[in-house]
Design a protein around this motif. Structure first.
Motif, mmCIF file in Angstrom:
data_model
loop_
_atom_site.group_PDB
_atom_site.id
_atom_site.type_symbol
_atom_site.label_atom_id
_atom_site.label_comp_id
_atom_site.label_asym_id
_atom_site.label_seq_id
_atom_site.Cartn_x
_atom_site.Cartn_y
_atom_site.Cartn_z
ATOM 1 N N ILE A 292 0.869 -1.176 0.000
ATOM 2 C CA ILE A 292 0.000 0.000 0.000
ATOM 3 C C ILE A 292 0.904 1.224 0.000
ATOM 4 O O ILE A 292 1.732 1.397 0.907
ATOM 5 C CB ILE A 292 -0.949 0.023 1.209
ATOM 6 C CG1 ILE A 292 -1.924 -1.161 1.137
ATOM 7 C CG2 ILE A 292 -1.733 1.337 1.259
ATOM 8 C CD1 ILE A 292 -2.936 -1.201 2.278
ATOM 9 N N ASP A 293 0.746 2.026 -1.043
ATOM 10 C CA ASP A 293 1.600 3.207 -1.228
ATOM 11 C C ASP A 293 3.073 2.829 -1.149
ATOM 12 O O ASP A 293 3.898 3.545 -0.567
ATOM 13 C CB ASP A 293 1.263 4.281 -0.193
ATOM 14 C CG ASP A 293 -0.172 4.793 -0.317
ATOM 15 O OD1 ASP A 293 -0.713 4.737 -1.438
ATOM 16 O OD2 ASP A 293 -0.742 5.220 0.694
ATOM 17 N N GLU A 295 4.555 0.404 0.471
ATOM 18 C CA GLU A 295 4.998 -0.276 1.693
ATOM 19 C C GLU A 295 4.379 -1.670 1.773
ATOM 20 O O GLU A 295 3.157 -1.838 1.622
ATOM 21 C CB GLU A 295 4.596 0.530 2.921
ATOM 22 C CG GLU A 295 5.038 -0.089 4.235
ATOM 23 C CD GLU A 295 4.659 0.750 5.437
ATOM 24 O OE1 GLU A 295 4.722 0.238 6.571
ATOM 25 O OE2 GLU A 295 4.282 1.934 5.253
ATOM 26 N N MET A 348 -5.294 5.973 -1.196
ATOM 27 C CA MET A 348 -4.374 4.834 -1.136
ATOM 28 C C MET A 348 -4.253 4.153 -2.494
ATOM 29 O O MET A 348 -5.220 4.048 -3.254
ATOM 30 C CB MET A 348 -4.849 3.802 -0.109
ATOM 31 C CG MET A 348 -4.672 4.216 1.329
ATOM 32 S SD MET A 348 -5.149 2.871 2.452
ATOM 33 C CE MET A 348 -4.645 3.551 4.027
ATOM 34 N N SER A 349 -3.051 3.649 -2.790
ATOM 35 C CA SER A 349 -2.804 2.828 -3.967
ATOM 36 C C SER A 349 -2.362 1.452 -3.493
ATOM 37 O O SER A 349 -1.340 1.320 -2.815
ATOM 38 C CB SER A 349 -1.723 3.451 -4.849
ATOM 39 O OG SER A 349 -1.452 2.615 -5.969
ATOM 40 N N THR A 361 -3.386 -3.384 -9.622
ATOM 41 C CA THR A 361 -3.404 -2.208 -8.765
ATOM 42 C C THR A 361 -4.830 -1.702 -8.565
ATOM 43 O O THR A 361 -5.595 -1.600 -9.526
ATOM 44 C CB THR A 361 -2.553 -1.064 -9.361
ATOM 45 O OG1 THR A 361 -1.192 -1.504 -9.446
ATOM 46 C CG2 THR A 361 -2.623 0.192 -8.496
ATOM 47 N N ALA A 363 -6.686 1.642 -7.131
ATOM 48 C CA ALA A 363 -6.424 3.033 -6.770
ATOM 49 C C ALA A 363 -7.685 3.642 -6.168
ATOM 50 O O ALA A 363 -8.716 3.745 -6.841
ATOM 51 C CB ALA A 363 -5.994 3.826 -8.002
#
Length: 366
Positions: A292-293, A295, A348-349, A361, A363
Motif C-alpha cells: 500500500i503506497d 509499503e 491509497m494505492s 493495482t 487506486a
C-alpha cells in the motif's frame, strides 16, 4: 415492549410494482435504530369486520421513547408519504406487550425483511445491526436464501451475473472474522473494475482489500462430486485480482450467517487483463506481495487458500450444486483471499504482485 400495528389496503388501480415498492419501504424501516423488528403479513380471508384490510405490518420497539423517535425519523416520514399515495386506507395502533408476551421475546423479522434491510443499507451506504443478533440461531441455509432474495432483486433491476466468489478460505480470514468454513457470493458486471481504474470510497462504507487468485472458466463445471482434476480441465486460466470487500453490518461485527446473507461482503473486483494457462503453474507455492503506497503490508502463497486455490473452486462447484447452480463457461471465479483483509481509505494505492501471473493495482479516491 411496544408493538405498532398498521392495517392497510391498496387501491385497486395501484400497479403491482408500486405496491411492492411500498412494501419494500415498510421493510426498510427496520434500518431505523429504534426499530427492533418488522414483519408484514397478507391475508385475503379477513372476517367482514376487518374488511377491506389486506395487509398488516407490525413494528417492534423497546419502549415508547423508541417508537416516538421512529415517528419523527425522516425515513419513516418518506415511506409514509409514498404509501399514502397508493393506499386506500391506513389504520394504526400501538400496544404494550404483557408479561407473557414479553417473556416470549420480540417478533423476529422474516427473511424478506432481512433482505430488504441489507438492500437498503447497500443502496444508502449505511450499516445495520447483525442479522445474527436480530434472529438468534439464523441458519446458514436461511442466510443463503436471504442472499438469493437480493440476487433476484438485482437481476430484476437489470444486473448481469459474471461469476462467483469464494470467501473465508484462508486460516487468516477465518480467524479474523471468527468463522470455521468458507462462503460464497455472486459477482455482477457492475462490480468489475479495470486495473488501476480509480475507485471512489464515497460509494463504499467500510472497505477492505484482499489479494486473490481468480480463474476464468472454459467449460461448465457442475457438482456434486467435482474433483481437483475436474476443475483443472474446466479452467481456461488464472489471473490476479484485488477484491474490495465491504460489510453492510455495523463495524464488521459479523458471523458466518451475516456475511453469507450480505453476498459474502463483496463490493468491487479489480481484475487483471492477462489470463495465464494453469498447466505450468505451481499454484500452492505461487508467492504474492501486497503493498500500500509502496509499503509491504502482507506476503503469502497460494497454499493459504485451502492448501491450493484450485480447492476453493472445487468447494464452490460442489456447494453450488446444493442450490442447483453450476459454474458456466466465461465465469470469473475468485478462489479466496491469501491473507487477512486490510482496511483502505481514499488516496491509497494498493498493489498485489503475484509470481507467474503478474500484478494488479487498486487506486482509491476520496
Amino acid at each position: 415492549m411496544i408493538h405498532h400495528v398498521m392495517l392497510f389496503w391498496f387501491r385497486k388501480d395501484t400497479p403491482r410494482a408500486e405496491a411492492e415498492e411500498v412494501l419494500d419501504g415498510i421493510r426498510s424501516l427496520a434500518t431505523i435504530p429504534t426499530v427492533k423488528a418488522v414483519s408484514i403479513s397478507e391475508n385475503r380471508d379477513f372476517p367482514e369486520s376487518s374488511e377491506p384490510f389486506t395487509h398488516a405490518a407490525i413494528l417492534t420497539f423497546d419502549d415508547l421513547e423508541g417508537r416516538n423517535e421512529f415517528f419523527a425519523d425522516e425515513l419513516h416520514q418518506s415511506v409514509r408519504r409514498r404509501a399514502m399515495s397508493v393506499l386506500g386506507e391506513l389504520k394504526t395502533i400501538s400496544v404494550a406487550s404483557g408479561e407473557a408476551s414479553s417473556a416470549a421475546g420480540p417478533v423476529s423479522p422474516s427473511l424478506e425483511d432481512l433482505a430488504a434491510q441489507l438492500h437498503r443499507a447497500e443502496s444508502t451506504s449505511t450499516t445495520m445491526p447483525p442479522l445474527s443478533e436480530q434472529v438468534p440461531g439464523l441458519s446458514v441455509e436461511d442466510a443463503y436464501r436471504i442472499q438469493q432474495l437480493n440476487v433476484s432483486r438485482r437481476l430484476r433491476d437489470g444486473g448481469v451475473i459474471v461469476g462467483q466468489k469464494v470467501g473465508l478460505t484462508s486460516v487468516a480470514m477465518q480467524e479474523q472474522l471468527g468463522v470455521e468454513e468458507p462462503d460464497y457470493g455472486v459477482l455482477f458486471a457492475d462490480m468489475l473494475v479495470d486495473d488501476g481504474q480509480p475507485i471512489p470510497v464515497s460509494g463504499l462504507i467500510q472497505p477492505r482489500v484482499e489479494a486473490e487468485v481468480a480463474f476464468v472458466m472454459e467449460r461448465e463445471l457442475r457438482g456434486p462430486g467435482v474433483t481437483e482434476a475436474d476443475a483443472r480441465e474446466a479452467i481456461a486460466g488464472a489471473l490476479p485480482v484485488i477484491e474490495v470487500i465491504d460489510s453492510r453490518i455495523n463495524a464488521w461485527q459479523i458471523g458466518l450467517t451475516d456475511t453469507v446473507a450480505d453476498n459474502a461482503s463483496c463490493a468491487k473486483v479489480v481484475r487483471g487483463n492477462v489470463v495465464t494457462p494453469i498447466a505450468d503453474l505451481d499454484l500452492p507455492t505461487m508467492g504474492m506481495v501486497l503493498t500500500i503506497d509502496g509499503e509491504v503490508v502482507s506476503t503469502a502463497a497460494g497454499a493459504a487458500v485451502l492448501g491450493n486455490p484450485i480447492r476453493g473452486l472445487v468447494w464452490l462447484a460442489n456447494k453450488l450444486a446444493e442450490f442447483g447452480v453450476s459454474l458456466r463457461p466465461g465465469d470469473l471465479v475468485l478462489a479466496g483471499a491469501l491473507h487477512a483483509s486490510v482496511p483502505v481509505t481514499g488516496g491509497m494505492s494498493v498493489h498485489a504482485e503475484f509470481a507467474s501471473i503478474g500484478g494488479i493495482t487498486a487506486a482509491f479516491t476520496s
